[in-house]
Design an enzyme around this catalytic site. Structure first.
Site, short mmCIF file in Angstrom:
data_model
loop_
_atom_site.label_atom_id
_atom_site.label_comp_id
_atom_site.label_asym_id
_atom_site.label_seq_id
_atom_site.Cartn_x
_atom_site.Cartn_y
_atom_site.Cartn_z
N TYR A 33 35.97 22.27 15.76
CA TYR A 33 34.85 22.93 15.54
C TYR A 33 34.24 22.37 14.01
O TYR A 33 34.69 21.56 13.50
CB TYR A 33 35.06 24.49 15.09
CG TYR A 33 35.84 24.39 13.72
CD1 TYR A 33 37.30 24.27 13.84
CD2 TYR A 33 35.49 25.18 12.68
CE1 TYR A 33 38.04 24.40 12.46
CE2 TYR A 33 36.04 25.31 11.37
CZ TYR A 33 37.46 24.95 11.35
OH TYR A 33 38.09 24.98 10.35
N LYS A 147 39.33 18.40 12.70
CA LYS A 147 39.01 19.80 12.39
C LYS A 147 39.20 20.65 13.89
O LYS A 147 38.49 21.06 14.44
CB LYS A 147 37.41 19.85 12.01
CG LYS A 147 37.34 21.11 11.16
CD LYS A 147 36.01 21.07 10.40
CE LYS A 147 35.41 22.16 9.75
NZ LYS A 147 36.66 22.74 8.79
N GLU A 179 45.61 20.02 0.10
CA GLU A 179 44.36 20.83 0.21
C GLU A 179 44.33 22.18 0.24
O GLU A 179 45.64 22.84 0.35
CB GLU A 179 43.46 20.14 1.36
CG GLU A 179 44.18 20.41 2.83
CD GLU A 179 43.18 20.15 3.86
OE1 GLU A 179 42.04 19.65 3.66
OE2 GLU A 179 43.80 20.02 4.89
N LEU A 203 41.60 17.34 5.48
CA LEU A 203 40.41 17.04 6.19
C LEU A 203 39.35 16.34 5.36
O LEU A 203 39.42 16.67 4.14
CB LEU A 203 39.75 18.55 6.49
CG LEU A 203 38.40 18.75 7.44
CD1 LEU A 203 38.87 18.35 8.76
CD2 LEU A 203 37.82 19.90 7.29
N1 PDD Z 1 36.73 24.86 6.29
N2 PDD Z 1 40.01 21.39 4.33
C1 PDD Z 1 40.19 22.46 5.38
C2 PDD Z 1 41.56 22.68 5.80
C3 PDD Z 1 39.05 23.25 5.83
O1 PDD Z 1 39.19 23.92 6.73
C4 PDD Z 1 37.95 23.08 5.37
C5 PDD Z 1 36.51 23.71 5.55
C6 PDD Z 1 37.72 22.15 4.29
C7 PDD Z 1 36.35 21.58 3.47
O2 PDD Z 1 35.56 20.96 4.45
P1 PDD Z 1 33.82 20.93 4.16
O3 PDD Z 1 33.76 20.73 2.77
O4 PDD Z 1 33.60 19.89 5.29
O5 PDD Z 1 33.63 22.47 4.65
C8 PDD Z 1 38.85 21.31 3.79
C9 PDD Z 1 35.59 25.48 7.03
C10 PDD Z 1 34.57 25.89 6.15
C11 PDD Z 1 36.13 26.77 7.75
O6 PDD Z 1 37.39 26.43 8.32
O7 PDD Z 1 35.55 27.84 7.90
#
Ligand code: PDD
Length: 280
Positions: A33, A147, A179, A203
Site C-alpha cells: 500500500y 510497504k 523507526e 521503510l
Molecule cells: N506509514 N515507517 C513506517 C513503518 C511507516 O508505516 C511509515 C508511513 C513511515 C513513513 O513513511 P512516509 O514518510 O513515506 O509516510 C515510516 C503510513 C503513513 C501509514 O501506514 O499510514
C-alpha cells in the site's frame, strides 16, 4: 455522503467495495500500500510514493496495475472526495485466484482499491509542544523497506504506546533505533541529525527523504547512521516523520525527557521548512 472508492477499475460507493474472504491480502497479508498526502488540492511527492510502490511490488513479485491507472485512481478518488487536504490510501493485493494455497498463483488478477480521507493529523498540542514515545523491541521481518499490509507488529506497537500514555512507539533492533510504528525516527546530538540508514530494517520514508533534503539545504549536518538506545536517551532532540505525522517532535522517550523536554531548534527549523514545502 457515502465515500467513493476506486475498486478494480471502477468508482463505487464504499459499501460496494468488498473483497473475497479468500483474497490473498486477507489470507497472507499478500499486498502492499501507499498513503499520499494532498495539500491545497495537490498531491505531495506522489511520484516518490509510486516509485516505492513499484519497488515494494517487485520485492514480493506482485504484478501491479499500470502506474497511469494507479495515478488516475488516486486523482479520481481525491477529486470525488471534494477535499482540498486529504490522505489518499491505495492498496494492491494478489487477489483471490482460488482456494487457499501458499505458492504464488500462476495467474493472479490483483485487487486494487483507493480511497481519499480527511487527514488524521496529529494533535496540535503535540505538534507545538511535542509528543511522547516509548521504545518497543523490533520483532518485525527483515523486509521493512517493503510497504506491506502485514502491519500487525506495527499495530501492536502503536497500541502499546497508547497504553503507556504515549503517542508513538519507536522500534529498537539489536540495540539501535530503527523507526517508529508508522514513522521514521531522527535524533539530534550536538547539532548533528542522525537517522537509521536505508536497508531492510526501515521503510524509506518519503517524508524522511524530504527532511534529509531540507536539512542539507539548511546546512544541518546529517548522518545516516543507526542510533544506539543510549544515544537516543541522551539526544538533544528527537522527532519522527511520516506522511500523516509530518515532522513531529518527540519530547520524552520511555518517560525520560529528551533534552530540555520541549521541541528543540533543529526540529523546529525542519518542521517549519517542511510546512513551507507542503505549501510551495
Ligand atoms: N506509514 N515507517 C513506517 C513503518 C511507516 O508505516 C511509515 C508511513 C513511515 C513513513 O513513511 P512516509 O514518510 O513515506 O509516510 C515510516 C503510513 C503513513 C501509514 O501506514 O499510514
Amino acid at each position: 455522503m457515502s465515500e467513493t472508492v476506486y475498486f478494480n477499475g471502477a468508482y463505487v460507493p464504499y459499501e460496494q467495495a468488498v473483497v473475497s474472504v479468500e483474497d490473498r491480502g486477507m489470507l497472507f497479508a499478500d499486498g502492499i500500500y501507499e498513503v499520499v498526502r494532498a495539500y491545497g488540492g495537490r498531491f505531495f511527492h506522489i511520484e516518490g510514493h509510486l516509485e516505492r510502490l513499484v519497488t515494494s511490488a517487485a520485492e514480493i513479485r506482485l504484478p501491479l496495475p499500470s502506474l497511469d491507472e494507479l495515478r488516475a485512481a488516486m486523482a479520481g478518488v481525491f477529486e470525488r472526495s471534494g477535499l482540498r487536504d486529504a490522505s489518499v490510501y491505495v492498496q494492491v493485493t494478489r487477489g483471490h485466484p482460488g482456494p487457499r494455497a501458499h505458492a504464488l498463483p500462476v495467474r493472479a488478477t490483483p485487487t486494487c482499491f483507493a480511497v481519499a480521507r480527511p487527514v488524521p493529523a496529529p494533535d496540535p498540542m503535540h505538534v507545538a509542544h511535542g509528543a511522547a514515545a516509548v521504545t518497543i523491541p523490533d520483532r518485525r521481518w527483515h523486509m521493512c523497506h517493503v510497504k506491506s499490509v502485514g502491519l500487525l507488529l506495527n499495530s501492536l506497537a502503536k497500541q502499546a504506546a497508547l497504553d503507556a500514555g504515549a503517542q508513538e512507539a519507536l522500534f529498537v533492533r539489536d540495540g539501535v533505533l530503527t523507526e517508529g510504528s508508522a514513522t521514521n525516527a531522527f535524533s539530534v546530538t550536538n547539532g548533528t541529525l542522525r537517522t537509521h540508514p536505508d536497508g531492510p530494517h526501515i521503510l524509506p520514508g518519503i517524508t524522511r527523504q524530504v527532511v534529509l533534503e531540507l536539512a542539507e539545504r539548511l546546512g544541518i549536518s546529517v548522518r545516516q547512521q543507526a542510533v544506539p538506545l543510549a544515544d537516543l536517551y541522551a539526544a538533544d532532540e528527537v522527532f519522527v516523520s511520516g506522511t500523516n505525522s509530518e515532522v513531529l517532535p518527540i519530547v520524552s522517550v520511555d518517560g525520560r525527557a529528551v533534552g530540555a523536554g520541549h521541541p528543540g531548534p533543529v526540529t523546529r527549523r525542519l518542521a517549519e521548512a517542511f510546512r513551507d514545502a507542503t505549501r510551495a
